[in-house]
Design an enzyme around this catalytic site. Structure first.
Site, PDB file in Angstrom:
ATOM      1  N   THR A  38     -30.904 -59.719  55.550  1.00  0.00           N
ATOM      2  CA  THR A  38     -29.771 -60.012  56.422  1.00  0.00           C
ATOM      3  C   THR A  38     -29.094 -58.721  56.811  1.00  0.00           C
ATOM      4  O   THR A  38     -28.901 -57.853  55.964  1.00  0.00           O
ATOM      5  CB  THR A  38     -28.761 -60.891  55.667  1.00  0.00           C
ATOM      6  OG1 THR A  38     -29.374 -62.125  55.319  1.00  0.00           O
ATOM      7  CG2 THR A  38     -27.522 -61.146  56.500  1.00  0.00           C
ATOM      8  N   GLY A  87     -30.358 -60.604  50.320  1.00  0.00           N
ATOM      9  CA  GLY A  87     -31.292 -60.872  49.225  1.00  0.00           C
ATOM     10  C   GLY A  87     -31.712 -62.319  49.268  1.00  0.00           C
ATOM     11  O   GLY A  87     -31.795 -62.914  50.343  1.00  0.00           O
ATOM     12  N   VAL A 141     -30.917 -73.007  55.028  1.00  0.00           N
ATOM     13  CA  VAL A 141     -29.824 -72.065  55.225  1.00  0.00           C
ATOM     14  C   VAL A 141     -29.616 -71.294  53.929  1.00  0.00           C
ATOM     15  O   VAL A 141     -29.619 -71.893  52.843  1.00  0.00           O
ATOM     16  CB  VAL A 141     -28.539 -72.816  55.648  1.00  0.00           C
ATOM     17  CG1 VAL A 141     -27.336 -71.903  55.645  1.00  0.00           C
ATOM     18  CG2 VAL A 141     -28.729 -73.448  57.026  1.00  0.00           C
ATOM     19  N   GLY A 142     -29.430 -69.993  54.041  1.00  0.00           N
ATOM     20  CA  GLY A 142     -29.176 -69.158  52.868  1.00  0.00           C
ATOM     21  C   GLY A 142     -27.692 -68.854  52.718  1.00  0.00           C
ATOM     22  O   GLY A 142     -26.843 -69.641  53.152  1.00  0.00           O
TER      23      GLY A 142
END
Lengths: 305, 305
Positions: A154, A206, A183-184
Site C-alpha cells: 500500500t 503489509g 478488503v485489507g
C-alpha cells in the site's frame, strides 16, 4: 525539541515519485491534505507500480479492485472507498468523501456510483501487463500448492504543512489474486492510518488481515501524544503486538508502519525489509531501506532524488 | 475483585431476544463465539427489529445492505462483511470468514458470492413493512429538507464463557436511506468492536461516521488492561474524544458503547438515551436504560425477562 518543518513520509520506494510531485506544493504553503492527494495520485497514475491504482494487480476474477482512504488531522474527518472498481484515482474520491456529512465510507458499486455522479474520471484499471501476470499466475496455481497471495504494498502518505496541519492517505489494489470484495487494512481508520494535527500521524502497509487485528496506527498517535518520539511510539505499539500474536499461537505476517509527529520527527517500524521515502523543508526526496532487527530497524540511505 | 462468571451484554432492547436464545448455550459450556452468533442470529431473524438483518430498513435505492463482524478474543481473528446483500445471517458468514487464512473482510458482491459458494442461506432481506417505510420516507423527503438518515441501531454482543474465552459480534442494516455501499463502524475493528480474552471487550453503536473517527473500542480494551473497571475504561476512552471533536469545531452525533471485562465486570458509556441487556451466570436477562449525564450515565433497570 525538533523545529517543525514541512515534511512528507511515504511507504515503499514508489512513494518517492509522489513526494517529488507534492513537495513543491507544500513548499508553496498548500494544505497537507492536497499534498497527500497529489502524492498518491502520482503513484496511482503510474502503471509501473503493480500494487496501487492503474496497473495494480487484479483479484482472482481478473478485476482490479482498489481501496483508499483520506483523513484530515484537524477535525478527524474521514473518507474512504473499498472494493472499488473503475475509479482512476481512488484517493481523490476518498478526499471528496471526507467532506460529506455522512456516507463517508463507500464500498463496491456504491463507490463507483459516487465517483460517476460526482464527475471523477473512470477508467479500466487493468493494464495489459497486469492482465498477463494474472494469466501466468493462474497457470502456476493450477500446478502448485503455492499461497497465491502477494503484492500487498500500500502507498501511505503522511504530510505536515507550513501551517502545522496534517493529513494522511492510503491507496492500494490489495492482495494479488484476492477474493472478489476482499478488503485489507488500508481503508480502515485506526488500523491502516490515523492522524491528529496536534500530535502526529501513522499508517501501515503489509498483510492487511493481520494489521487489522489491532488499531496500531491509532495507538502510535496516542503514544506520540504522551511525548514519545515517532520511533519510540511505533516501537512500543507495534512489536509487542506482533509478539502477542505469536503468544496466542498465530503466525504474524508482514507489518510495516511509518509515523510523523506534528514537529516533523519521523520514524518507522517493520518486521520485514521495508523501503520508505522522506522529504523535509526544501531538502531532496530521500529513500531509505529499513531492515528488521528485533525491536529496532536498521535504516540505511538508499538514494536521493 | 469480581469473581468471573459467564456473562453476555448486548446493545439496545432487542439484545434481550438474543441473550434469551444464547445464555442456555453458555450455561452448557458452549464457546463464547457460538453464543455471540446464536444471539445475533436471533436478532437478525426477527423482522420486527428494523435496523438489523431481515426487516432492516433499506438504502436510498430501496435495497437492504448489511454489515456484520465477528472477533475471536483468544487469537484476534476477525471476519466481517460490509455492504452485503441477500445474506440471511451476516453474523454467521462473519464467523466463518474469521476462520479463513486471508480474505477475512469481504464487501459488496464478494460477500454474497462467498455466502453463496459456502452454503449459507440467501434471502431477500426486504420485508413488506420495510418497503412501505421506504416509500413513505421517499415522499417525506420530496417535501422537506429533513436529514434523511436515522435507524443506526447496531446489535453488538459481547460474551464471556465458562472457560474464560471471549468473543464479540456486530450486525446492522446501517443508516436508513444511506447511499448504496455506505458502511459504518460496525464491520471496522477497533472502532466498532474489539476483544482480547485476557482483558475484555468493547463494542459501539450510534453514528458510524463519527464512531470511526477514533478506535475507542480498542482503547477501552487497552485501558481495561491497565486494571480499570469497564465503566472507568469507557469513561476515559469515550467522553474525552467527544469533547475533542467539539473542540475541533465538529458536532458529535450519537456514541454508545458497551464493555465487558474478562472477570465479568461490565459497563456502558453513551451521549444519548441507550437501552442495553445483560445476563450473568444463571440469572435472568435484565434490560437497563441508560441516560447520559456528563461523563457518567444514569442507569435504571427497565425490565427482567
Amino acid at each position: 525539541m525538533i523545529v517543525m518543518s514541512i515534511t512528507m513520509i511515504g511507504t515503499w520506494e514508489m512513494a518517492a515519485t509522489g513526494l517529488a510531485a507534492a513537495m513543491p506544493q507544500l513548499q508553496n504553503d498548500a494544505w497537507a491534505g492536497d499534498a497527500v492527494v497529489t502524492a498518491i495520485k502520482a503513484v496511482e497514475d503510474n502503471p509501473n507500480f503493480q500494487s496501487v491504482g492503474f496497473g495494480g494487480l487484479p483479484n482472482a476474477a481478473g478485476i482490479v479492485e482498489t481501496d483508499a482512504a483520506f483523513m484530515n488531522g484537524d477535525n478527524f474527518r474521514i473518507g474512504a472507498v473499498a472494493g472499488a472498481r473503475d475509479i482512476a484515482n481512488p484517493i481523490a474520491v476518498a478526499q471528496a468523501l471526507a467532506q460529506e456529512p455522512a456516507n463517508n465510507l463507500l464500498v463496491g458499486t456504491g463507490a463507483t456510483e459516487y465517483a460517476s455522479t460526482h464527475g471523477f474520471v473512470l477508467k479500466n484499471m487493468l493494464t495489459p501487463k497486469a492482465a498477463q501476470k494474472w494469466t501466468e499466475k493462474q497457470k502456476q496455481l493450477a500446478n502448485s500448492e503455492l499461497n497465491p497471495y502477494d503484492g500487498h504494498d500500500t502507498v501511505c502518505m503522511l504530510a505536515l504543512d507550513s501551517q502545522q496541519r496534517m493529513a494522511v492517505g492510503t491507496s492500494t489494489s490489495g492482495l494479488f489474486m484476492k477474493r472478489t470484495g476482499r478488503v485489507g487494512d488500508s481503508p480502515l481508520p485506526g488500523a491502516g492510518y490515523y492522524v491528529d494535527s496536534q500530535i502526529g500521524g501513522a499508517a501501515a502497509t503489509g498483510m492487511g488481515e493481520d494489521i487489522m487485528k489491532a488499531s496500531l496506527s491509532y495507538e502510535t498517535v496516542r503514544l506520540m501524544g504522551t511525548g514519545l518520539s515517532a520511533t519510540e511510539a511505533l516501537r512500543q505499539a507495534v512489536y509487542p503486538f506482533i509478539a502477542k500474536l505469536q503468544d496466542r499461537g498465530e503466525k504474524p505476517r508482514e507489518f510495516s508502519y511509518v509515523a510523523l509527529r506534528a514537529d516533523g520527527d519521523f520514524g518507522i517500524a517493520t518486521n520485514v525489509p521495508f523501503p520508505f521515502a522522506v522529504a523535509q523543508a526544501d531538502g531532496p526526496v530521500q529513500v531509505y531501506n529499513a531492515a528488521p532487527n528485533g525491536d529496532h530497524p536498521i535504516i540505511t540511505p538508499l538514494k536521493t532524488n
